[in-house]
Design a protein around this motif. Sequence first.
Motif, PDB file in Angstrom:
ATOM      1  N   SER A  32      43.897  39.763  42.513  1.00 17.85           N
ATOM      2  CA  SER A  32      43.432  41.145  42.515  1.00 17.85           C
ATOM      3  C   SER A  32      44.622  42.084  42.612  1.00 17.85           C
ATOM      4  CB  SER A  32      42.483  41.401  43.689  1.00 17.85           C
ATOM      5  OG  SER A  32      42.085  42.761  43.716  1.00 17.85           O
ATOM      6  N   GLN A  35      46.741  47.167  39.231  1.00 14.65           N
ATOM      7  CA  GLN A  35      47.325  47.174  37.882  1.00 14.65           C
ATOM      8  C   GLN A  35      46.913  45.902  37.146  1.00 14.65           C
ATOM      9  OE1 GLN A  35      51.531  48.113  37.656  1.00 14.65           O
ATOM     10  NE2 GLN A  35      51.436  49.326  39.548  1.00 14.65           N
ATOM     11  N   LYS A  36      46.163  46.075  36.074  1.00 19.28           N
ATOM     12  CA  LYS A  36      45.673  44.932  35.299  1.00 19.28           C
ATOM     13  C   LYS A  36      46.819  44.088  34.748  1.00 19.28           C
ATOM     14  CE  LYS A  36      42.612  43.741  31.435  1.00 19.28           C
ATOM     15  NZ  LYS A  36      41.881  42.719  32.210  1.00 19.28           N
ATOM     16  N   SER A  37      47.895  44.737  34.331  1.00 21.69           N
ATOM     17  CA  SER A  37      49.032  44.014  33.752  1.00 21.69           C
ATOM     18  C   SER A  37      49.660  43.059  34.757  1.00 21.69           C
ATOM     19  CB  SER A  37      50.091  44.999  33.244  1.00 21.69           C
ATOM     20  OG  SER A  37      50.578  45.805  34.306  1.00 21.69           O
ATOM     21  N   GLU A  40      47.435  39.976  35.100  1.00 22.12           N
ATOM     22  CA  GLU A  40      47.596  39.099  33.932  1.00 22.12           C
ATOM     23  C   GLU A  40      48.910  38.344  34.002  1.00 22.12           C
ATOM     24  OE1 GLU A  40      47.178  41.899  30.774  1.00 22.12           O
ATOM     25  OE2 GLU A  40      44.961  41.776  30.755  1.00 22.12           O
ATOM     26  N   GLN A  58      39.940  37.592  37.744  1.00 22.87           N
ATOM     27  CA  GLN A  58      40.749  38.775  37.994  1.00 22.87           C
ATOM     28  C   GLN A  58      39.850  39.911  38.471  1.00 22.87           C
ATOM     29  OE1 GLN A  58      43.441  39.759  34.762  1.00 22.87           O
ATOM     30  NE2 GLN A  58      43.745  37.602  34.232  1.00 22.87           N
ATOM     31  N   GLY A  60      39.674  43.798  39.764  1.00 27.51           N
ATOM     32  CA  GLY A  60      40.312  45.097  39.923  1.00 27.51           C
ATOM     33  C   GLY A  60      40.070  45.675  41.306  1.00 27.51           C
TER      34      GLY A  60
END
Length: 362
Positions: A32, A35-37, A40, A58, A60
């Motif tokens: 978690s 920032q999504k990047s 990933e 994942q 958020g």
Amino acid sequence: MWKAGIIGCGYISKKHLASIIRLDSVELHAVSDVQKSRMEETASFYQENIVGSASLKQYGDYQDLIHDPEIDIIIITVISSLHAKIAKQALQESKHVIVEKPLALSIQDADEIIKLSRLKQKKVLVCHQLRYRPIFLKLKKLLEKGTLGKPYMGTVSARINRSQEYYESAAWRGSWEHDGGMLINQGIHLVDLLVWLLGDIDTVYGEVARNNQLKEIEDVATGIIHFNNKAKGMIEVNTITKPATQGYCLSLYFEKGTIILGGAGFDKLEHCFIEGEDQIVRELKETSKQKDEHFLMYQNFLESVLNNTLLVVDASEGKRALEVIFGLYRSNNNKLPVKLPLLNFSTIEMKAISCHKEKIDE
């Protein structure tokens, strides 16, 4: 197989991934981050290093990760001001917790975590990984056996450089409310070793200074500790060393010997003497070359979870260095020695003191 979830996918999380990858009894289940990047990137790093790894969840919103029923262990690697809040939420969901230092930014939060850990019968590991470095584990055993005799004095120093760019790289850095103080961030590992090796504390006296006015927190901290066993301790930490970090030092003086460790990587046994114990001195010199403390910390945690054995740095132990630093801060504010244990303190107090002083100086 124990399943873990990491909350916070920044630089520090990579150290935890490196340890998890080497363990057979735990696997990463979810990550978690806001920032999504970064989520990933963390997922890719883990999957590239694990044979047959399934896809990771994942989240958020970190609370979704906490509520995931498949997760047994929550690993917290976010900013300091969120450590206690997330740890308490994880414990309420009956998860084991691994939390980066500091445990909390207030006595109240630390005490609530300790109480919840006992109530829920779940483990809380605070990441003071230097305790697990082989030379410190060996020193601790020697002290418990009385090989070094009575402790007389211990000193710690950290001569560090933190540039303005460092503080500008994240809005929360350098703030009492979110960062928590220079000594809490850059000096706490050394303070933790000092109190772990020398014993319980009677009083703390300290002074701090702020030379960089573009941040709230201190950049110089000095302290004097009076231990219950009559030993004395000294703390000296700064982040204004020019032009770059010079290193760290722990000096221990006992009835029967002296141990000094230092160097840029805090891995050089600069002096080692114990009366009549030449073989032990040779062993300590050899042990000083060994590290791998982060992995050893995880092994201790999993052993404690599986068999309810001693956890070297549980929540109560994680509070000890924090309380010393809080005592030093309060002493700076009151200009008097502070007796431990502290009943209350929060780094927000330091923010209030700083604001009041600035108004007086105007």
